[in-house]
Enzyme design. Structure first.
Site, PDB file in Angstrom:
ATOM      1  N   CYS A  72      -2.149   2.493 -34.960  1.00  0.00           N
ATOM      2  CA  CYS A  72      -2.477   3.608 -35.849  1.00  0.00           C
ATOM      3  C   CYS A  72      -3.055   4.805 -35.088  1.00  0.00           C
ATOM      4  CB  CYS A  72      -3.473   3.111 -36.908  1.00  0.00           C
ATOM      5  SG  CYS A  72      -3.994   4.384 -38.050  1.00  0.00           S
ATOM      6  N   ARG A 126      24.079 -17.914  -9.681  1.00  0.00           N
ATOM      7  CA  ARG A 126      23.553 -16.557  -9.867  1.00  0.00           C
ATOM      8  C   ARG A 126      22.034 -16.537  -9.723  1.00  0.00           C
ATOM      9  NH1 ARG A 126      27.049 -15.574 -15.402  1.00  0.00           N
ATOM     10  NH2 ARG A 126      28.844 -14.594 -14.407  1.00  0.00           N
ATOM     11  N   ARG A 179      18.001 -21.164 -16.175  1.00  0.00           N
ATOM     12  CA  ARG A 179      18.277 -21.808 -14.879  1.00  0.00           C
ATOM     13  C   ARG A 179      19.567 -22.637 -14.933  1.00  0.00           C
ATOM     14  NH1 ARG A 179      15.500 -22.559 -10.317  1.00  0.00           N
ATOM     15  NH2 ARG A 179      13.457 -22.014 -11.152  1.00  0.00           N
ATOM     16  N   ASP A 197      -0.341 -10.588 -23.965  1.00  0.00           N
ATOM     17  CA  ASP A 197      -0.424 -10.187 -22.555  1.00  0.00           C
ATOM     18  C   ASP A 197      -1.611 -10.817 -21.805  1.00  0.00           C
ATOM     19  OD1 ASP A 197       1.681  -8.604 -23.266  1.00  0.00           O
ATOM     20  OD2 ASP A 197       0.740  -6.690 -22.765  1.00  0.00           O
ATOM     21  N   SER A 236      -7.402  -2.226 -30.410  1.00  0.00           N
ATOM     22  CA  SER A 236      -8.070  -2.690 -31.628  1.00  0.00           C
ATOM     23  C   SER A 236      -9.568  -2.852 -31.383  1.00  0.00           C
ATOM     24  CB  SER A 236      -7.484  -4.031 -32.073  1.00  0.00           C
ATOM     25  OG  SER A 236      -6.083  -4.002 -32.017  1.00  0.00           O
ATOM     26  N   GLY A 285      -5.893  -6.508 -29.711  1.00  0.00           N
ATOM     27  CA  GLY A 285      -6.058  -6.302 -28.275  1.00  0.00           C
ATOM     28  C   GLY A 285      -7.007  -5.151 -27.959  1.00  0.00           C
TER      29      GLY A 285
HETATM   30  O1  F6P Z   1       1.259  -6.631 -27.503  1.00  0.00           O
HETATM   31  C1  F6P Z   1       1.427  -6.278 -26.170  1.00  0.00           C
HETATM   32  C2  F6P Z   1       2.830  -5.898 -25.960  1.00  0.00           C
HETATM   33  O2  F6P Z   1       3.592  -7.001 -26.319  1.00  0.00           O
HETATM   34  C3  F6P Z   1       3.232  -5.416 -24.589  1.00  0.00           C
HETATM   35  O3  F6P Z   1       3.458  -6.386 -23.634  1.00  0.00           O
HETATM   36  C4  F6P Z   1       4.457  -4.617 -24.902  1.00  0.00           C
HETATM   37  O4  F6P Z   1       4.771  -3.713 -23.912  1.00  0.00           O
HETATM   38  C5  F6P Z   1       4.041  -3.948 -26.149  1.00  0.00           C
HETATM   39  O5  F6P Z   1       3.174  -4.834 -26.794  1.00  0.00           O
HETATM   40  C6  F6P Z   1       5.162  -3.568 -27.067  1.00  0.00           C
HETATM   41  O6  F6P Z   1       4.619  -2.987 -28.194  1.00  0.00           O
HETATM   42  P1  F6P Z   1       5.388  -2.441 -29.457  1.00  0.00           P
HETATM   43  O7  F6P Z   1       5.281  -3.503 -30.493  1.00  0.00           O
HETATM   44  O8  F6P Z   1       4.635  -1.239 -29.861  1.00  0.00           O
HETATM   45  O9  F6P Z   1       6.798  -2.187 -29.033  1.00  0.00           O
END
Ligand code: F6P
Length: 322
Positions: A74, A163, A155, A128, A106, A103
């Site tokens: 937001c 590859r 894999r 993350d 927030s 996160g």
């Molecule tokens: O929540 C973290 C994250 O997943 C990041 O790793 C990623 O780059 C980002 O959110 C993506 O956010 P959005 O939902 O705004 O595309």
């Protein structure tokens, strides 16, 4: 009249957010609070998208991915006018304490609410794992599990076709998903923000592995350290090996939370409510060395990123000679 406590989820969603909501709602009830659910994070706080959330509403959600409260990033809450609207809504609903699940962005919002007189506790949830004050955030474990299960499938096909699989995983500021999946997966090579990037060294390793008869290798790239597509192209250009890029993207954010995520979410939610019941706002809950703890949101946000020295050394040993 029972006191009201608000709960919202904000930022990128994570597996385990619902388990945290359930925990907050049940702990609120246990402490004599009425829980109020705010939809779409701070956006719902601004627009007044607030309604009571009862214990029976959270009966079957602990195993569900996503967030029943929805979430958003937001921009309006970054402005004074937006914040004032949110504070007005909180007052209009007589909400006397807030639990914010999300996160770092927030958390910054939670600190603002607390500073403006609304006791607020922040609960860490981001796949993350980029809130270094706590060892783990809600959703990280499920994301790593998703990545290692996809790695096994990738894999197989890389092996059949001889590859190199270059897998881009999430992690903007923090390479934990790639590092943990690199160890647990395992992957022969990782590219993460915490480690000096040396694609030429990776190319040399891939070539020498191929000479020794290894037909497939995986390279995990944390999105904050590079692009999977560009890395695959570079590897192909430098080595002549066929390298395929796979971007796991939002698959990492969905799905059922792992047991570890549900356990953490449950403990964090209860602890957050108990802090508010004791009148302690401005706190972030977390887990360190397997112990639940809380500290000031400001201190949590100011914590330096982890160097991950030990895990990097473990990775070095485990990825020798792939
Ligand atoms: O929540 C973290 C994250 O997943 C990041 O790793 C990623 O780059 C980002 O959110 C993506 O956010 P959005 O939902 O705004 O595309």
């Amino acid at each position: 009249m029972r006191k009201k406590l608000g709960v919202l989820t904000s930022g990128g969603d994570t597996p385990g957010m619902n388990a945290a909501i359930r925990s907050v709602v049940l702990a609120a009830d246990d402490n004599g609070f009425v829980a109020m659910g705010i939809k779409k994070g701070y956006a719902g706080l601004i627009s007044g998208d607030v309604s009571r959330i009862k214990p029976e509403d959270v009966r079957d959600i602990a195993n569900m991915g996503g967030t029943i409260l929805k979430t958003a990033r937001c921009r309006e809450f970054m402005t004074d006018a937006g914040r004032q609207k949110a504070l007005n809504v909180i007052k209009a609903y007589n909400i006397e304490g807030m639990v914010v699940i999300g996160g770092d962005g927030s958390f910054a919002g939670a600190e603002v609410l607390d500073r403006h007189g609304i006791p607020t506790v922040a609960v860490p949830a981001t796949i993350d794992n980029d809130l270094p004050y706590t060892d783990f955030t809600i959703g990280f474990d499920a994301a790593v599990n998703l990545v290692i299960s996809e790695m096994a499938k990738i894999r197989d096909t890389m092996n059949s076709h001889e590859r190199i699989g270059v897998i881009e995983v999430m992690g903007n500021q923090c390479g934990d998903i790639a590092l943990y999946a690199g160890i647990a997966g395992p992957a022969e090579n990782i590219v993460i923000p915490e480690k000096e990037k040396d694609l030429d060294e990776i190319c040399d390793r891939l070539v020498s592995e191929r000479i020794k008869g290894k037909t497939a290798s995986l390279v995990l790239v944390a999105e904050g350290a590079g692009s999977g597509i560009e890395t695959a192209q570079y590897i192909h250009d430098m080595t002549g090996l066929e390298a395929k890029a796979i971007v796991l993207g939002y698959t990492q954010r969905g799905g059922s939370p792992s047991a570890a995520d549900r356990m953490r979410a449950s403990s964090f939610g209860i602890h957050a409510v108990q802090l508010l019941a004791r009148g302690n706002g401005g706190r972030a809950v977390g887990i360190r060395n397997n112990n639940l703890f809380d500290e000031e949101i400001k201190a949590a946000l100011a914590t330096e990123p982890r160097a991950q020295t030990q895990l990097l050394e473990e990775y070095r040993i485990l990825s020798r000679n792939g």
